[in-house]
Design an enzyme around this catalytic site. Structure first.
Site, PDB file in Angstrom:
ATOM      1  CB  CYS A  94      -0.928   0.012   1.212  1.00  0.00           C
ATOM      2  SG  CYS A  94      -2.011  -1.412   1.343  1.00  0.00           S
ATOM      3  N   PRO A 106      -4.963   8.217  -3.786  1.00  0.00           N
ATOM      4  CG  PRO A 106      -7.194   8.280  -3.056  1.00  0.00           C
ATOM      5  CD  PRO A 106      -5.802   7.948  -2.599  1.00  0.00           C
ATOM      6  N   GLY A 116       0.440   9.154  -6.903  1.00  0.00           N
ATOM      7  CA  GLY A 116       0.781   7.959  -7.660  1.00  0.00           C
ATOM      8  C   GLY A 116       2.249   7.979  -8.014  1.00  0.00           C
ATOM      9  CG  PHE A 167      -4.990   2.386  -8.487  1.00  0.00           C
ATOM     10  CD1 PHE A 167      -6.252   2.222  -9.032  1.00  0.00           C
ATOM     11  CD2 PHE A 167      -4.342   3.597  -8.668  1.00  0.00           C
ATOM     12  CE1 PHE A 167      -6.863   3.245  -9.744  1.00  0.00           C
ATOM     13  CE2 PHE A 167      -4.938   4.626  -9.378  1.00  0.00           C
ATOM     14  CZ  PHE A 167      -6.201   4.451  -9.921  1.00  0.00           C
ATOM     15  CB  ILE A 168      -4.428  -1.832  -2.582  1.00  0.00           C
ATOM     16  CG1 ILE A 168      -4.126  -0.392  -2.163  1.00  0.00           C
ATOM     17  CG2 ILE A 168      -3.578  -2.834  -1.805  1.00  0.00           C
ATOM     18  CD1 ILE A 168      -2.744   0.111  -2.542  1.00  0.00           C
ATOM     19  CB  SER A 169      -2.710  -5.970  -6.452  1.00  0.00           C
ATOM     20  OG  SER A 169      -2.593  -5.198  -7.615  1.00  0.00           O
ATOM     21  CG  ASN A 194      15.351  -1.190  -6.680  1.00  0.00           C
ATOM     22  OD1 ASN A 194      14.947  -0.329  -7.463  1.00  0.00           O
ATOM     23  ND2 ASN A 194      16.257  -0.928  -5.759  1.00  0.00           N
ATOM     24  CD  GLU A 235       5.056  -3.439  -8.485  1.00  0.00           C
ATOM     25  OE1 GLU A 235       4.805  -2.492  -7.719  1.00  0.00           O
ATOM     26  OE2 GLU A 235       5.177  -4.611  -8.105  1.00  0.00           O
TER      27      GLU A 235
END
Length: 383
Positions: A125, A129, A132, A157-159, A240, A364
């Site tokens: 996390c 909003p 980014g 946008f948390i997978s 990374n 990422e």
């Protein structure tokens, strides 16, 4: 098509086991999972039973203790079955590595066994909003209150959000800028944690993407990961490796699209001959294969640099992420074109690969930010 550098016997065996899993457990269901927006937690746990829940976690803490060079091989191979699930597993492994690398013994003992077995899933996390690409501008706050911290803010946008059990949350404990950011481990059941609706997305539909809402979440101070003010550095070090994972997933998805194109062109005839025998189409396939091979070489070079602690590793990881995700999407898009109208049909699976790989150029760290990182590395000595 997979050889760029010589793989060890152990790596060849790892690739074989992972490929069997991808083709047996992921590929047959990938289209249905995408259409049903189904997150196959049971299958993720089967992957973890093969050691893929803690790829980079040290063996004494329940992980597989593999290198980044091993990891990019794993995630490329997994993504030949389903880029969405492979991408989530890359993120889950980033969370596990961050706890292993920066956690204290009690934190490792508390969270790593469950993460490595995938009995507990992990989410990362950072994004908000309004923050980014400019991650250092995040506004979520963590206020110290005696032996606790109180977290307030929204992550975007948390997978895995809503299903994951363990969340690494970056929040502001100090002033503006990266030095005011601290990392914490938040659990799904902590009072004050809630989740937004599952986002309706172009791709990556086989995993949920939600907001994580922190409304006065009170957690003990032993949930802090590392020292106060070290969060941004921890987050960037995690990214990374995360960037290499997503780069590798792009290679795997594109590799699957190219393989399907070869089969399709071999089976289909036009104007009295196999499409595969048309030199113009052979040249397109050659370009796709050449570009994928070049991207794979860069990803493996960056992984080796990260393994040996090369000072240029962050720059190489950014190069690899940018180049491999751009290349992977381009190859998949051309594979769709080679399928003609069939490529546009969901049952063939090509359009799903195109949709899944498109987001890899954003997450990422967007590819524009990757260029910023590379340019910064090139010009640093001139400042």
């Amino acid at each position: 098509m997979s050889a760029v550098t010589t793989l060890t016997e152990d790596q060849l065996a790892l690739a074989e086991v992972t490929l069997d899993f991808a083709q047996e457990q992921l590929a047959p269901h990938a289209v249905a999972w995408d259409q049903d927006k189904h997150f196959p937690v049971d299958v993720i746990r089967r992957a973890a039973a093969l050691g893929l829940g803690g790829v980079y976690v040290r063996e004494e803490h329940g992980g597989s203790g593999l290198t980044r060079a091993d990891g990019v091989l794993v995630f490329e191979t997994l993504a030949t079955g389903c880029p969405s699930i492979a991408g989530y597993l890359s993120i889950h492994n980033m969370v596990a590595w961050m706890i292993d690398r920066y956690g204290d013994p009690a934190q490792r003992a508390r969270w790593l066994p469950g993460l490595c077995s995938a009995e507990n899933l992990g989410s990362y996390c950072l994004t908000e909003p309004g923050a980014g690409s400019d991650a250092a501008a995040l506004r979520a706050r963590a206020e110290r209150d005696g032996g606790h911290y109180v977290l307030t803010g929204v992550k975007q946008f948390i997978s895995g959000a809503g299903v994951s059990d363990v969340y690494i949350v970056l929040a502001r404990t100090g002033g503006d800028g990266p030095r005011g950011i601290t990392a914490f481990v938040v659990e799904r059941g902590d009072p004050g944690v809630s989740f937004g609706a599952n986002e309706r997305k172009m791709g990556w539909n086989a995993q949920p993407t939600r907001q994580v809402v922190l409304d006065g979440v009170r957690i003990p101070a032993d949930r802090r990961l590392g020292a106060e003010g070290e969060g941004f550095r921890i987050a960037m070090h995690g990214l990374n490796g995360g960037r290499l994972g997503i780069a590798a997933c792009s290679l795997g998805g594109a590799r699957s699209a190219l393989d399907r194109s070869l089969t399709h062109l071999a089976d289909r005839e036009a104007f009295g001959a196999r499409l595969l025998d048309a030199q113009a189409l052979q040249f397109r396939l050659a370009d796709m294969a050449t570009e994928l091979t070049a991207a794979r070489a860069l990803v493996r070079q960056a992984a080796a640099a990260l393994d040996r602690g090369d000072p240029q590793a962050a720059q190489l990881c950014a190069m690899a992420k940018r180049f491999a995700t751009d290349t992977g999407f381009s190859v998949a898009d051309r594979a769709l074109q080679l399928h003609g109208g069939y490529g546009y049909l969901s049952e063939y699976g090509i359009e799903k690969i195109v949709r899944d790989l498109r987001v890899h150029r954003i997450l990422e760290g967007t590819n524009e930010i990757m260029n910023v990182i590379v340019a910064r590395g090139l010009t640093e000595h001139l400042r």
